[in-house]
Design a protein around this motif. Structure first.
Motif, PDB file in Angstrom:
ATOM      1  N   GLY A 331       0.799  -1.330   0.075  1.00  0.00           N
ATOM      2  CA  GLY A 331       0.126  -0.039  -0.117  1.00  0.00           C
ATOM      3  C   GLY A 331       0.847   1.230  -0.005  1.00  0.00           C
ATOM      4  N   TRP A 332       2.002   1.313   0.491  1.00  0.00           N
ATOM      5  CA  TRP A 332       2.910   2.307   0.639  1.00  0.00           C
ATOM      6  C   TRP A 332       3.411   2.630  -0.827  1.00  0.00           C
ATOM      7  CZ3 TRP A 332       8.583   1.524   0.205  1.00  0.00           C
ATOM      8  CH2 TRP A 332       9.449   2.550   0.226  1.00  0.00           C
ATOM      9  N   LEU A 333       3.790   1.455  -1.450  1.00  0.00           N
ATOM     10  CA  LEU A 333       4.153   1.697  -3.075  1.00  0.00           C
ATOM     11  C   LEU A 333       3.040   2.431  -3.797  1.00  0.00           C
ATOM     12  CD1 LEU A 333       6.107  -1.673  -3.617  1.00  0.00           C
ATOM     13  CD2 LEU A 333       7.003   0.426  -2.990  1.00  0.00           C
ATOM     14  N   THR A 334       1.805   2.039  -3.425  1.00  0.00           N
ATOM     15  CA  THR A 334       0.519   2.489  -4.484  1.00  0.00           C
ATOM     16  C   THR A 334       0.138   3.914  -4.156  1.00  0.00           C
ATOM     17  OG1 THR A 334      -1.050   1.469  -2.738  1.00  0.00           O
ATOM     18  CG2 THR A 334      -0.207   0.209  -4.719  1.00  0.00           C
ATOM     19  N   ARG A 335       0.734   4.486  -2.861  1.00  0.00           N
ATOM     20  CA  ARG A 335       0.855   5.865  -2.623  1.00  0.00           C
ATOM     21  C   ARG A 335       1.499   6.828  -3.734  1.00  0.00           C
ATOM     22  NH1 ARG A 335      -0.622   7.213   3.177  1.00  0.00           N
ATOM     23  NH2 ARG A 335      -1.576   5.216   3.829  1.00  0.00           N
ATOM     24  N   ASP A 336       2.219   6.127  -4.367  1.00  0.00           N
ATOM     25  CA  ASP A 336       2.823   6.825  -5.655  1.00  0.00           C
ATOM     26  C   ASP A 336       2.108   6.508  -7.039  1.00  0.00           C
ATOM     27  OD1 ASP A 336       4.410   8.028  -7.650  1.00  0.00           O
ATOM     28  OD2 ASP A 336       6.018   6.504  -7.042  1.00  0.00           O
ATOM     29  N   PRO A 337       1.463   7.413  -7.407  1.00  0.00           N
ATOM     30  CA  PRO A 337       0.434   7.105  -8.472  1.00  0.00           C
ATOM     31  C   PRO A 337       1.209   6.655  -9.788  1.00  0.00           C
ATOM     32  CG  PRO A 337       0.775   9.670  -8.151  1.00  0.00           C
ATOM     33  CD  PRO A 337       1.317   8.869  -6.927  1.00  0.00           C
ATOM     34  N   ASN A 338       2.594   6.993  -9.859  1.00  0.00           N
ATOM     35  CA  ASN A 338       3.107   6.637 -11.130  1.00  0.00           C
ATOM     36  C   ASN A 338       4.211   5.384 -10.627  1.00  0.00           C
ATOM     37  OD1 ASN A 338       2.222   8.779 -12.764  1.00  0.00           O
ATOM     38  ND2 ASN A 338       3.649  10.314 -11.476  1.00  0.00           N
ATOM     39  N   ALA A 339       3.921   4.726  -9.784  1.00  0.00           N
ATOM     40  CA  ALA A 339       4.823   3.720  -9.310  1.00  0.00           C
ATOM     41  C   ALA A 339       4.794   2.636 -10.542  1.00  0.00           C
ATOM     42  CB  ALA A 339       4.438   2.921  -8.044  1.00  0.00           C
ATOM     43  N   GLY A 340       5.880   2.140 -10.720  1.00  0.00           N
ATOM     44  CA  GLY A 340       6.022   1.082 -11.910  1.00  0.00           C
ATOM     45  C   GLY A 340       6.594  -0.216 -11.399  1.00  0.00           C
ATOM     46  N   ALA A 341       7.066  -1.030 -12.359  1.00  0.00           N
ATOM     47  CA  ALA A 341       7.468  -2.298 -11.892  1.00  0.00           C
ATOM     48  C   ALA A 341       8.693  -2.063 -11.191  1.00  0.00           C
ATOM     49  CB  ALA A 341       7.730  -2.951 -13.248  1.00  0.00           C
ATOM     50  N   GLY A 342       9.574  -1.414 -11.628  1.00  0.00           N
ATOM     51  CA  GLY A 342      10.921  -1.131 -10.761  1.00  0.00           C
ATOM     52  C   GLY A 342      10.676  -0.909  -9.080  1.00  0.00           C
ATOM     53  N   SER A 343       9.564  -0.209  -8.795  1.00  0.00           N
ATOM     54  CA  SER A 343       9.410   0.160  -7.435  1.00  0.00           C
ATOM     55  C   SER A 343       9.031  -1.116  -6.710  1.00  0.00           C
ATOM     56  CB  SER A 343       8.330   1.287  -7.391  1.00  0.00           C
ATOM     57  OG  SER A 343       8.527   2.360  -7.728  1.00  0.00           O
ATOM     58  N   PHE A 344       8.311  -1.892  -7.191  1.00  0.00           N
ATOM     59  CA  PHE A 344       7.704  -3.196  -6.807  1.00  0.00           C
ATOM     60  C   PHE A 344       9.125  -4.169  -6.798  1.00  0.00           C
ATOM     61  CE2 PHE A 344       3.681  -1.269  -7.894  1.00  0.00           C
ATOM     62  CZ  PHE A 344       2.842  -1.853  -6.765  1.00  0.00           C
ATOM     63  N   GLU A 345       9.977  -4.138  -7.799  1.00  0.00           N
ATOM     64  CA  GLU A 345      11.034  -5.213  -7.494  1.00  0.00           C
ATOM     65  C   GLU A 345      11.707  -4.777  -6.619  1.00  0.00           C
ATOM     66  OE1 GLU A 345      12.964  -8.675  -8.506  1.00  0.00           O
ATOM     67  OE2 GLU A 345      11.194  -8.140  -9.209  1.00  0.00           O
ATOM     68  N   GLN A 346      12.214  -3.474  -6.457  1.00  0.00           N
ATOM     69  CA  GLN A 346      13.017  -2.972  -5.467  1.00  0.00           C
ATOM     70  C   GLN A 346      12.521  -3.484  -3.963  1.00  0.00           C
ATOM     71  OE1 GLN A 346      16.099  -0.978  -5.048  1.00  0.00           O
ATOM     72  NE2 GLN A 346      15.672  -1.928  -3.245  1.00  0.00           N
ATOM     73  N   LEU A 347      11.067  -3.410  -3.710  1.00  0.00           N
ATOM     74  CA  LEU A 347      10.737  -3.913  -2.533  1.00  0.00           C
ATOM     75  C   LEU A 347      10.985  -5.382  -2.537  1.00  0.00           C
ATOM     76  CD1 LEU A 347       9.141  -3.363   0.338  1.00  0.00           C
ATOM     77  CD2 LEU A 347       7.102  -3.392  -1.119  1.00  0.00           C
ATOM     78  N   ALA A 348      10.791  -6.212  -3.423  1.00  0.00           N
ATOM     79  CA  ALA A 348      10.713  -7.373  -3.363  1.00  0.00           C
ATOM     80  C   ALA A 348      12.179  -7.855  -3.341  1.00  0.00           C
ATOM     81  CB  ALA A 348      10.092  -8.041  -4.751  1.00  0.00           C
ATOM     82  N   THR A 349      13.149  -7.412  -3.889  1.00  0.00           N
ATOM     83  CA  THR A 349      14.489  -7.392  -3.379  1.00  0.00           C
ATOM     84  C   THR A 349      14.793  -7.389  -2.196  1.00  0.00           C
ATOM     85  OG1 THR A 349      15.109  -6.917  -5.746  1.00  0.00           O
ATOM     86  CG2 THR A 349      16.946  -6.984  -4.494  1.00  0.00           C
ATOM     87  N   SER A 350      14.397  -6.157  -1.355  1.00  0.00           N
ATOM     88  CA  SER A 350      14.701  -6.114  -0.023  1.00  0.00           C
ATOM     89  C   SER A 350      14.339  -7.108   0.707  1.00  0.00           C
ATOM     90  CB  SER A 350      14.153  -4.717   0.429  1.00  0.00           C
ATOM     91  OG  SER A 350      12.652  -4.739   0.503  1.00  0.00           O
ATOM     92  N   TYR A 351      13.020  -7.664   0.473  1.00  0.00           N
ATOM     93  CA  TYR A 351      12.506  -8.788   1.281  1.00  0.00           C
ATOM     94  C   TYR A 351      13.371 -10.069   0.930  1.00  0.00           C
ATOM     95  CZ  TYR A 351       8.279  -6.592   3.047  1.00  0.00           C
ATOM     96  OH  TYR A 351       7.212  -5.963   3.600  1.00  0.00           O
ATOM     97  N   GLU A 352      13.837 -10.366  -0.202  1.00  0.00           N
ATOM     98  CA  GLU A 352      14.646 -11.333  -0.444  1.00  0.00           C
ATOM     99  C   GLU A 352      15.924 -11.388   0.184  1.00  0.00           C
ATOM    100  OE1 GLU A 352      13.709 -13.431  -4.868  1.00  0.00           O
ATOM    101  OE2 GLU A 352      15.340 -11.797  -4.919  1.00  0.00           O
TER     102      GLU A 352
END
Length: 487
Positions: A331-352
């Motif tokens: 939900g934090w990511l989706t507060r950025d209206p222009n969030a793209g695949a890169g923002s999600f991948e960055q978060l996924a990488t941090s969890y990984e």
């Protein structure tokens, strides 16, 4: 009575509360010859006229403590051992290109005149009557209450509890300020903004508890950290664009307030960034292309939806004061209206990196949903099918559930609606389960599909199972390819 200490006993000994002429004071300061290293101290004087020490050299430390000046201090290009103006009052301090071998102190001083009118620093997109933020300030035509452009301070700049009260847009104008120590600004109060573009501070910039109209620290370089904690308040924008801070940038328990408070941190470079504010910021938080090792934040103080920019923001680890589950973080990511695949991948990488593979899969699943929302109608429809059947490849058990459910439904139907046998004496025994599975498997054959011919509604059920099998297989292959290629 004020004391004058140096290599000679002064002939002129004004007492605290005396009114003195600025020209006479200048003569005494510039005529002093230092032989002992002691400070040249004046205390509690009322100075009439403009004290002009521009382009002068004073080898000893100069102390003008608790003095009142009725005109601005002119100290441009002054060279002095140390300068202490603690507790003094003046309409302005003009000290561009000053050189101080020790500390420059303005603790508890009051600078500015008239009734202060708050002038929050705003940007072109923001509403308000504050000063707009240009790409670079025209310094030759801009003035401020405190001017320290190109100043060099070999010690510390101490402005704790300083009050700058004026109706102008800028309280401090100090581009390219060079401080070999730290800037201590705890409790600073400034009606306007602070301009520290391209400043160099060897150690720390401490703004704890300061109350300012804004901060432009574009290109700021700081050796140890920037601390804007414990009640720091800004009514305007805080810009740290392209700043390089070694150590930490922290806004813990700070307030980025109305009408134009915002944190513009694009291209910031810092090992640790802390954004757990006292309350949600009034304006935007821009982290575009910033790079940090650790981000510390708080879900309670995230900016409002539409006011977050995470494009190109990179980090290695996320920390929060309280637990934040993965779906809340999405939900934090989706507060950025222009969030793209890169923002999600960055978060996924941090969890990984933290060893949380399950959360990484959830984020990547959410990434596919988020990206598909911008597709054409056909793309969104196919994305919905993939999501339902296989979770875009990140929910593999869902495909097995679908396969077993379809096989069970088909077996139940054909158990009561046996098809007509096709073929001769070599016909195999009827089995509704194997027949249903054979219809669902699109490539290999178990030999039941061509041995039986359903009639009536059974034909429609058989076609449905065949189409479902192909759709499920296609979705699985597409999802597997996506997971292997990106995840």
């Amino acid at each position: 009575m004020a004391r004058l200490r140096g290599s000679r006993r002064p002939r002129w000994r004004p007492a605290p509360g005396d009114t003195v002429d600025a020209a006479r004071l200048r003569e005494e300061i510039t005529g002093h010859e230092d032989g002992t290293g002691g400070p040249l101290r004046f205390e509690g004087l009322r100075v009439h006229g403009r004290l002009d020490l521009s382009r002068c050299r004073v080898d000893s430390a100069l102390e003008l403590v608790d003095c009142v000046f009725d005109e601005p201090l002119s100290l441009a290009e002054l060279s002095v051992g140390a300068l202490d103006l603690s507790g003094s009052r003046a309409p302005a301090l003009h000290a561009n290109r000053i050189t101080v071998d020790g500390d420059l102190r303005l603790s508890g001083a009051t600078l500015g005149s008239g009734t202060p009118v708050p002038r929050p620093l705003t940007g072109p997109p923001a509403a308000g009557d504050g000063p707009r933020v240009p790409r670079r300030l025209p310094e030759d035509s801009t003035s401020a209450v405190v001017e320290l452009a190109d100043a060099r301070i070999d010690g510390n700049l101490v402005v704790e509890q300083l009050t700058v009260a004026d109706s102008g847009p800028w309280s401090l104008l100090a581009p390219r300020l060079d401080v070999s120590g730290s800037v201590h600004a705890r409790g600073l109060t400034a009606s306007g903004a602070l301009y520290l573009r391209d400043a160099q501070i060897a150690y720390a910039l401490n703004l704890d508890g300061a109350d300012v109209g804004g901060l432009d620290g574009t290109g700021l370089a700081c050796g140890r950290g920037l601390y804007a904690d414990w009640g720091f308040r800004s009514a305007g924008q805080v810009l740290l664009r392209a700043a390089t801070i070694e150590g930490v940038v922290t806004f813990h328990d700070s307030v980025v307030d109305a009408p134009a408070g915002a944190l513009l941190l694009s291209r910031l470079r810092v090992p640790r960034l802390r954004l757990d504010l006292r309350e949600p910021p009034a304006g935007a938080v821009v982290l575009q292309d910033a790079a940090v090792d650790v981000l510390v934040d708080s879900a309670a103080t995230w900016p409002a939806p539409g006011r977050l920019n995470l494009e190109g923001f990179t980090y290695k680890r996320l920390e929060t004061a309280g637990p934040v589950d993965v779906r809340t973080r999405i939900g934090w990511l989706t507060r950025d209206p222009n969030a793209g695949a890169g923002s999600f991948e960055q978060l996924a990488t941090s969890y990984e990196s933290a060893g949380d593979e399950r959360s990484a899969r959830i984020v990547r699943h959410a990434r596919e949903r988020h990206v598909r929302r911008l597709d054409r109608l056909s793309g969104r429809a196919w994305g919905l099918v993939q999501d339902l059947l296989f979770g875009y490849g990140y929910a593999p058990r869902r495909a097995l559930v679908w396969l077993l459910s379809l096989a069970a439904a088909g077996s139940l139907w054909f158990a009561y609606h046996e098809p007509r046998a096709v073929g001769g004496s070599g016909q195999r025994a009827w089995d509704p389960v194997l027949y249903s599975v054979d219809l669902l498997i699109p490539v290999a054959s178990l030999g039941y599909r061509g041995s039986w011919d359903p009639q009536g509604a059974g034909k429609a059920v058989a076609v449905f199972l065949v189409v479902s099998g192909w759709t499920l297989a296609t979705a699985v292959l597409a999802g597997a390819r996506r997971v292997i290629g990106k995840g």
